[in-house]
Scaffold this active site. Structure first.
Site, mmCIF file in Angstrom:
data_model
loop_
_atom_site.group_PDB
_atom_site.id
_atom_site.type_symbol
_atom_site.label_atom_id
_atom_site.label_comp_id
_atom_site.label_asym_id
_atom_site.label_seq_id
_atom_site.Cartn_x
_atom_site.Cartn_y
_atom_site.Cartn_z
ATOM 1 N N GLU A 293 1.023 -1.350 0.111
ATOM 2 C CA GLU A 293 0.017 -0.030 0.064
ATOM 3 C C GLU A 293 0.855 1.162 0.020
ATOM 4 O O GLU A 293 0.922 2.079 0.712
ATOM 5 C CB GLU A 293 -1.061 0.006 1.067
ATOM 6 C CG GLU A 293 -2.005 -1.153 1.104
ATOM 7 C CD GLU A 293 -3.026 -1.349 2.159
ATOM 8 O OE1 GLU A 293 -2.714 -0.791 3.227
ATOM 9 O OE2 GLU A 293 -4.041 -1.978 1.840
ATOM 10 N N ASP A 372 -8.331 -9.372 3.803
ATOM 11 C CA ASP A 372 -8.115 -8.254 4.726
ATOM 12 C C ASP A 372 -9.194 -8.277 5.846
ATOM 13 O O ASP A 372 -9.905 -7.260 5.896
ATOM 14 C CB ASP A 372 -8.010 -6.837 3.911
ATOM 15 C CG ASP A 372 -7.466 -5.857 4.907
ATOM 16 O OD1 ASP A 372 -6.969 -6.012 5.891
ATOM 17 O OD2 ASP A 372 -7.420 -4.700 4.423
ATOM 18 N N GLU A 400 -12.564 -2.727 11.830
ATOM 19 C CA GLU A 400 -12.645 -2.060 10.662
ATOM 20 C C GLU A 400 -13.918 -2.532 10.002
ATOM 21 O O GLU A 400 -14.645 -1.780 9.615
ATOM 22 C CB GLU A 400 -11.406 -2.303 10.394
ATOM 23 C CG GLU A 400 -11.157 -1.694 8.705
ATOM 24 C CD GLU A 400 -9.957 -1.647 8.157
ATOM 25 O OE1 GLU A 400 -9.095 -2.289 8.718
ATOM 26 O OE2 GLU A 400 -9.704 -1.334 6.908
#
Ligand code: GCW
Length: 686
Positions: A293, A372, A400
């Site tokens: 990322e 993820d 998340e």
């Protein structure tokens, strides 16, 4: 100290007579301390004092020699030696962290002997004892012999120096404010105590995305500040780690490159390590997110991850430090038109070929799933595939993708499934828990890490019931054979007291919550139907035409990602047999992961008997209803839980119920419009 919200599971409420108050008062009235106590031993004694005062209303008398008669508790370290500081970080010995609790009762007295393998072991033993008292265990039945199953039991903070927290849902950082480490470290101390109480022994204190200011934590100016935090954690037997910027030699070192094979770069890291250990002699090591990322890494210099990790490992090795190198490496600039690239394959494709190339003090940190931290994913196929590399399993306690601590989602059942998953890397005993425990493949050091869910909110975790996830994480990785229910019940009792109705309701809510959340957000393992970037709330096509490699491929006929060998991306081949065949086959693939592995028509019939489209409708209607039900269960506890906590939870559950309806209607409407297939039960779809 602090409100009931703040005290989490360390409430230390007054124990009544049916909690063996009298016997415990006698037992803890006199505490014989064998040897001189320092470090975590001293923290253990302070904790005992606090617990005894608060639960039993006594001030224990501490003494050096055993009295000739009567009850007492004796505490010491195994060798009989005084504690000479804390566990050497380089050793990470489980035996040092073990403790035993032995009982010698006579007719008129109880004597307990608590022995730790080191001062950390003593501390864990004391927390065990205080927990037993709070849970109302009979002192005549107390006995324990515990060794943590995993060596490294770590928490990763994703806190930034500016005080924000990446993926934080409970306020701002307790570590930083305005670009600096906070002056008053008392809340950090309270956190260290909470973590130690569930057996955590390592923490990295800054985000794996290392920005400008945090890059400088390892300079002569930054280190005294970091050392203040290390001092706090050391008191509780917790080693401090930093996330580092792979490009640091270039960015702050004036070296001109960060090439891991460059002599000057290596020299710079060696000097940096020397500097760090001058300030923090027991520094744990580095956590590294590289070539991931947009973070810098060895790829920029045509080097691989072994070159990068080994270079850092060499610098830390003389000091006993570790390099924890993350495997979250994938192409985040993918073209959605490209059907051959599969993000799920990435970690395995990058790291499996490097097995055996890493130095002894490197650990690869692998997320539990190949994507993820979705609500539902298969287990990462890297577990079991690397037999000559130290490994750390990474979980995400911060929610998340699982409701951001606004929705209730107790994650221990999910983590248990991961730990219990049989990789079939060996004929028997190839469960993930045996791999990360280390002995199966003879790893030098291994364990589990997880992203924290705390912030400076009064209750630490945004949702008061989300405290159960932090508690549960620590307890589960100390002993992966504990059940999710046992852990939930312990937590509920410690947090809310031993009233049966309260325990019953809270337990029911926690245990149902993951499946409820899954049912209205994430059918059949599909994932990613969330608002891009924020990851809260539904947006079915939010990621469909983006660069992140996260697609569901829904069209008018069907949905799902074909990851089979014959017609798909071939991801299933990364698993050992028979998992490989099970996932590859449309007949044998478990329903809950069907759309992760296969693209099927809406009319495809599941093992459950219903079609894919009807399953989507049914689970979304049922899920929204169940979410509303959570609030109804909780309402029974009014006046049985203090108003502050009752109302805080009530408000969250009301928001969840509303938001679950939104999820239901968006998802159902989307798939109704795509497929044109009506709901068999004719319920309202828009
Ligand atoms: O889950 C993703 C998050 C990023 C995070 C990244 C990672 C810290 O959306 O915010 O960055 O994973 O694990 O590195």
């Amino acid at each position: 100290v602090g409100s009931t919200l703040y005290r989490t599971w360390l409430q230390y409420n007054e124990v009544g007579e049916n909690g063996f108050r009298g016997m415990y008062r006698e037992l803890l009235g006199r505490i014989v301390v064998a040897g001189e106590s320092s470090g975590a031993f001293a923290a253990a004694l302070r904790e005992l004092e606090l617990g005894a005062k608060s639960m039993l209303g006594i001030n224990p008398e501490f003494m050096n020699a055993a009295p000739s008669s009567g009850s007492y508790l004796r505490i010491g370290i195994k060798t009989g030696e005084a504690s000479s500081g804390d566990r050497a970080v380089s050793a990470w010995g489980k035996e040092d962290e073990a403790f035993s609790l032995k009982r010698f009762s006579t007719d008129d007295s109880i004597r307990l002997e608590l022995t730790g393998g080191s001062s950390s072991g003593v501390l864990y033993g004391v927390f065990f004892l205080l927990r037993a008292i709070a849970l109302g265990m009979n002192p005549q039945e107390l006995a324990a012999e515990e060794t943590p199953v995993n060596r490294l039991r770590m928490i990763n903070q994703w806190d930034n120096a500016d005080g924000s927290i990446e993926r934080g849902y409970a306020g701002n950082s307790i570590f930083y404010e305005g670009g600096e480490i906070v002056q008053d470290t008392s809340r950090i101390r309270d956190y260290a105590r909470m973590l130690a109480s569930v057996g955590i022994n390592a923490i990295s204190i800054n985000n794996v995305n290392v920005h400008e200011i945090e890059t400088r934590f390892i300079t002569e100016e930054g280190l005294p500040e970091v050392a203040r935090v290390a001092d706090v954690f050391r008191e509780y037997g917790i080693a401090l780690f930093l996330s580092i910027n792979f490009a640091a030699p270039l960015v702050i070192g004036g070296v001109g490159t960060a090439d891991p094979l460059d002599a000057e770069v290596r020299q710079w890291w060696a000097e940096t390590a020397n500097r760090i250990y001058r300030h923090i002699p027991d520094f744990g090591g580095f956590v590294v997110k590289a070539d991931s990322e947009h973070r810098p890494g060895p790829f920029a210099y045509g080097r691989d991850h072994a070159d990068g990790a080994n270079m850092l490992a060499e610098a830390l090795e003389p000091h006993g430090g570790l390099v924890i190198w993350r495997c979250f490496v994938y192409n985040c600039m993918q073209d959605w038109r490209d059907r051959s690239t599969d993000r799920a394959r990435a970690a395995y494709d990058h790291f499996k070929p490097l097995d055996g190339k890493f130095r002894d003090n490197v650990l690869l940190q692998i997320k539990n799933g190949p994507m993820d931290f979705q609500v539902r994913e298969p287990v990462s196929p890297l577990f079991g595939a690397m037999t000559r590399t130290n490994q750390v399993l990474e979980f995400q306690v911060t929610q998340e993708y699982t409701g951001q601590q606004r929705h209730l989602c107790y994650l221990v059942p999910q983590w248990k499934q991961v730990l219990d998953f049989d990789t079939h890397a060996v004929t028997s005993g190839g469960e993930v828990k045996n791999i990360v425990e280390g002995s199966l493949f003879g790893m030098k050091i291994s364990g589990v890490a997880a992203v924290s869910n705390i912030g400076n909110d009064e209750c630490w975790t945004g949702h008061p019931l989300a405290q159960a996830n932090l508690y549960g994480y620590g307890r589960l990785i100390w002993n992966p054979d504990l059940s999710a229910e046992e852990i939930a019940e312990e937590w509920a009792r410690l947090t809310f007291g031993n009233q049966p109705v309260v325990i019953d309701k809270v337990l029911h809510m926690l245990m149902a919550s993951w499946s409820i959340y899954e049912s209205y957000t994430s059918p059949l393992g599909v994932g990613w139907m969330v608002v891009p970037h924020y990851h809260y709330g539904p947006d079915v096509d939010g990621y469909e035409y983006s660069r992140w490699g996260t697609y569901h491929f829904a069209d008018r006929d069907g949905i799902g990602v074909d990851r089979t060998v014959a017609s798909g991306t071939g991801y299933t081949a990364q698993y050992f047999s028979p998992n490989r065949e099970m996932y590859d086959s449309l007949e044998n693939c478990p329903d809950e992961l069907l759309l992760f592995f296969h693209h099927v028509p809406y009319s495809h019939r599941l093992h459950s008997g219903s079609t894919v489209i009807q399953h989507i409708y049914d689970t979304h209607f049922a899920g929204a209803e169940a979410a509303e039900g959570l609030g109804m269960v909780w309402s029974v506890l009014k006046d049985r839980v203090d108003a502050e906590r009752f109302e805080a939870v009530e408000a969250r559950l009301a928001e969840q119920a509303e938001h679950a309806k939104h999820w239901r209607d968006v998802i159902n409407t989307y798939f109704y419009r795509k497929s044109g297939v009506p709901d068999e039960q004719g319920r309202q779809i828009y």
